[in-house]
Motif scaffolding. Structure first.
Motif, mmCIF file in Angstrom:
data_model
loop_
_atom_site.group_PDB
_atom_site.id
_atom_site.type_symbol
_atom_site.label_atom_id
_atom_site.label_comp_id
_atom_site.label_asym_id
_atom_site.label_seq_id
_atom_site.Cartn_x
_atom_site.Cartn_y
_atom_site.Cartn_z
ATOM 1 N N THR A 24 0.870 -1.183 0.000
ATOM 2 C CA THR A 24 0.000 0.000 0.000
ATOM 3 C C THR A 24 0.905 1.230 0.000
ATOM 4 O O THR A 24 2.129 1.101 0.126
ATOM 5 C CB THR A 24 -0.905 0.066 1.249
ATOM 6 O OG1 THR A 24 -0.069 0.383 2.370
ATOM 7 C CG2 THR A 24 -1.639 -1.235 1.499
ATOM 8 N N GLU A 25 0.302 2.401 -0.058
ATOM 9 C CA GLU A 25 1.072 3.650 -0.057
ATOM 10 C C GLU A 25 1.877 3.787 1.241
ATOM 11 O O GLU A 25 2.832 4.543 1.312
ATOM 12 C CB GLU A 25 0.143 4.859 -0.216
ATOM 13 C CG GLU A 25 -0.469 5.022 -1.598
ATOM 14 C CD GLU A 25 -1.674 4.118 -1.848
ATOM 15 O OE1 GLU A 25 -2.057 3.340 -0.954
ATOM 16 O OE2 GLU A 25 -2.242 4.181 -2.970
ATOM 17 N N CYS A 61 2.920 11.601 -6.751
ATOM 18 C CA CYS A 61 3.722 10.479 -7.231
ATOM 19 C C CYS A 61 2.784 9.322 -7.547
ATOM 20 O O CYS A 61 2.054 8.853 -6.666
ATOM 21 C CB CYS A 61 4.719 10.012 -6.181
ATOM 22 S SG CYS A 61 5.919 11.272 -5.735
ATOM 23 N N GLY A 62 2.812 8.885 -8.785
ATOM 24 C CA GLY A 62 2.063 7.687 -9.159
ATOM 25 C C GLY A 62 2.993 6.506 -8.964
ATOM 26 O O GLY A 62 4.029 6.414 -9.631
ATOM 27 N N ILE A 63 2.651 5.633 -8.017
ATOM 28 C CA ILE A 63 3.515 4.472 -7.745
ATOM 29 C C ILE A 63 2.957 3.314 -8.569
ATOM 30 O O ILE A 63 2.003 2.641 -8.161
ATOM 31 C CB ILE A 63 3.515 4.141 -6.245
ATOM 32 C CG1 ILE A 63 3.879 5.389 -5.432
ATOM 33 C CG2 ILE A 63 4.473 2.986 -5.960
ATOM 34 C CD1 ILE A 63 3.581 5.278 -3.950
ATOM 35 N N LEU A 64 3.525 3.151 -9.753
ATOM 36 C CA LEU A 64 2.939 2.200 -10.698
ATOM 37 C C LEU A 64 3.638 0.850 -10.655
ATOM 38 O O LEU A 64 4.874 0.778 -10.598
ATOM 39 C CB LEU A 64 2.958 2.775 -12.121
ATOM 40 C CG LEU A 64 1.708 3.622 -12.469
ATOM 41 C CD1 LEU A 64 1.505 4.769 -11.506
ATOM 42 C CD2 LEU A 64 1.744 4.105 -13.888
ATOM 43 N N PHE A 65 2.843 -0.190 -10.665
ATOM 44 C CA PHE A 65 3.369 -1.536 -10.819
ATOM 45 C C PHE A 65 3.547 -1.776 -12.324
ATOM 46 O O PHE A 65 3.092 -0.964 -13.142
ATOM 47 C CB PHE A 65 2.403 -2.541 -10.181
ATOM 48 C CG PHE A 65 2.527 -2.582 -8.672
ATOM 49 C CD1 PHE A 65 2.256 -1.463 -7.893
ATOM 50 C CD2 PHE A 65 2.951 -3.730 -8.026
ATOM 51 C CE1 PHE A 65 2.396 -1.484 -6.510
ATOM 52 C CE2 PHE A 65 3.095 -3.769 -6.644
ATOM 53 C CZ PHE A 65 2.818 -2.649 -5.879
ATOM 54 N N TYR A 124 -0.288 7.807 -5.055
ATOM 55 C CA TYR A 124 -1.267 6.737 -5.278
ATOM 56 C C TYR A 124 -0.609 5.539 -5.940
ATOM 57 O O TYR A 124 0.166 5.710 -6.897
ATOM 58 C CB TYR A 124 -2.380 7.210 -6.220
ATOM 59 C CG TYR A 124 -3.232 8.330 -5.684
ATOM 60 C CD1 TYR A 124 -4.385 8.073 -4.950
ATOM 61 C CD2 TYR A 124 -2.876 9.660 -5.937
ATOM 62 C CE1 TYR A 124 -5.172 9.117 -4.470
ATOM 63 C CE2 TYR A 124 -3.652 10.708 -5.459
ATOM 64 C CZ TYR A 124 -4.804 10.427 -4.724
ATOM 65 O OH TYR A 124 -5.566 11.452 -4.252
ATOM 66 N N ILE A 125 -0.995 4.362 -5.483
ATOM 67 C CA ILE A 125 -0.572 3.126 -6.147
ATOM 68 C C ILE A 125 -1.553 2.793 -7.273
ATOM 69 O O ILE A 125 -2.771 2.882 -7.084
ATOM 70 C CB ILE A 125 -0.549 1.971 -5.112
ATOM 71 C CG1 ILE A 125 0.721 2.098 -4.265
ATOM 72 C CG2 ILE A 125 -0.633 0.606 -5.788
ATOM 73 C CD1 ILE A 125 0.893 1.044 -3.215
#
Ligand code: NAP
Length: 322
Positions: free
Chosen positions: A140-141, A175-179, A243-244
């Motif tokens: 999670t974030e 920040c976009g936390i992208l997989f 956000y993830i």
């Protein structure tokens, strides 16, 4: 109503092209930064039919004076920072170059915003790789960062730089936390694209075997054209936050190979493990939880990995000429 301007760095990459197509549909004027206007591959923009709708500017993101000049000229309301040395594998071979570019470029962009116009919204392409050695899943974030590659270290450093500018100077920084996210426009060095392309070659008798590294690791794979919508939504929110974006499930790389082989009727043993393709360190399994993006941004994502692979395989077959 005046047209809003968005700057996209890394416009020649996978995400740059899909994001440009999305922002064009939303009515933005788009300025795409490239490192060298002479020899940048802009086939992604051509493929999506938006090459003529994007203003291309050469900008060395390691030179803050060039950024300041272009921000003053174009007066953007949003900057999407997608440019990065984005390969984990390459980062083990080029750790200093990866760290240098992926961190200093972010500092320069944020300092330029601070100097020119503090109302410019900034999106940073952060990565799930920052979590690395995970203690508990899903990510999670609020999960702890423990990067295990030079790429991940550079992204973690840039991520904290962004948070610092948001908290210290009140800048709108998301920040976009992208997989991992894939598409037809993915660079062929990346796993899913490589597997699909080379499997098609095997099925057509043009290649004998697929050479792969460690395929007993698992990753959370999603579909890039839908992930860029999440980037856009973050920037439309009233409050800047991180956000993830992920699918929520991981798939073993071996299973992906077997799925594609089965779809193309390729014999199971047509791949070979190469020790040379192993990385010095790797994440075993990782998947995330994108509830925050779904709840606060109404980001809509429900594709399973097989549905995504079906889409990618169909598009690759459509574009692969005999
Ligand atoms: P990509 O296809 O590899 O594109 C990277 C972009 O960065 C290209 O436009 C490239 O330009 C540019 N770039 C690389 N090194 C540069 C340098 N030294 N100077 C200037 N520009 C440079 O990456 P992507 O898949 O679109 O990803 C976009 C961003 O999201 C990246 O920051 C990546 O690290 C991050 N991310 C991606 C994923 C994913 O699964 N795709 C997941 C998490 C985070 P050239 O054409 O000139 O090389």
């Amino acid at each position: 109503m005046t047209t809003k301007t968005a700057i996209i760095t890394g416009i020649s990459g996978q995400d740059g092209a899909y994001l440009a197509a999305l922002l064009y549909k939303k009515g933005y004027r788009i300025v795409g930064f490239v490192r060298s206007s002479g020899n940048t591959d802009l086939r992604g923009l051509d493929y999506l039919n938006i090459r003529d709708q994007v203003i291309i500017e050469e900008c060395d993101l390691l030179d803050i004076s060039q950024i300041i000049k272009l921000l003053s000229q174009y007066k953007p309301s949003e900057i999407y920072n997608l440019a990065a040395q984005s390969s984990v594998s390459l980062s083990f071979k080029q750790p200093i170059g990866t760290f240098h570019f992926n961190t200093i470029s972010v500092y320069n962009l944020l300092e330029a915003i601070k100097l020119i116009d503090r109302n410019i919204k900034f999106y940073q392409a952060s990565s799930s790789e920052m979590y690395g050695k995970v203690n508990s899943l899903p990510i999670t974030e609020d999960s702890v960062l423990h990067p295990v590659s030079p790429y991940a270290i550079s992204k973690a450093s840039a991520h904290w730089t962004c948070i610092h500018y948001r908290e210290s100077y009140n800048l709108f920084v998301c920040c976009g936390i992208l997989f991992n996210h894939e598409s037809y426009l993915r660079n062929p060095n990346f796993f899913v694209k490589k597997i699909i392309r080379e499997s098609i070659k095997i099925s057509r008798g043009e290649l004998d075997k697929l050479l792969v590294g460690n395929i007993d690791i698992s990753r959370d794979f999603g579909y890039a054209p839908l992930y860029v919508e999440g980037m856009y939504l973050m920037m439309q929110s009233d409050k800047a936050a991180d956000y993830i974006l992920c699918s929520g499930k991981s798939a073993k790389l071996r299973t992906i190979i077997e799925y594609i082989f089965q779809k193309l009727s390729i014999d199971k043993n047509r791949y070979q493990i190469s020790n040379e393709l192993y990385r010095p360190n790797d994440i075993e399994d990782i998947f995330g939880d994108s509830s925050k993006a779904k709840q606060l941004l109404s980001w809509d994502y429900s594709l399973g990995v097989e549905e995504m692979l079906d889409l990618l395989l169909a598009e690759e077959l459509k574009n692969t000429h005999l």
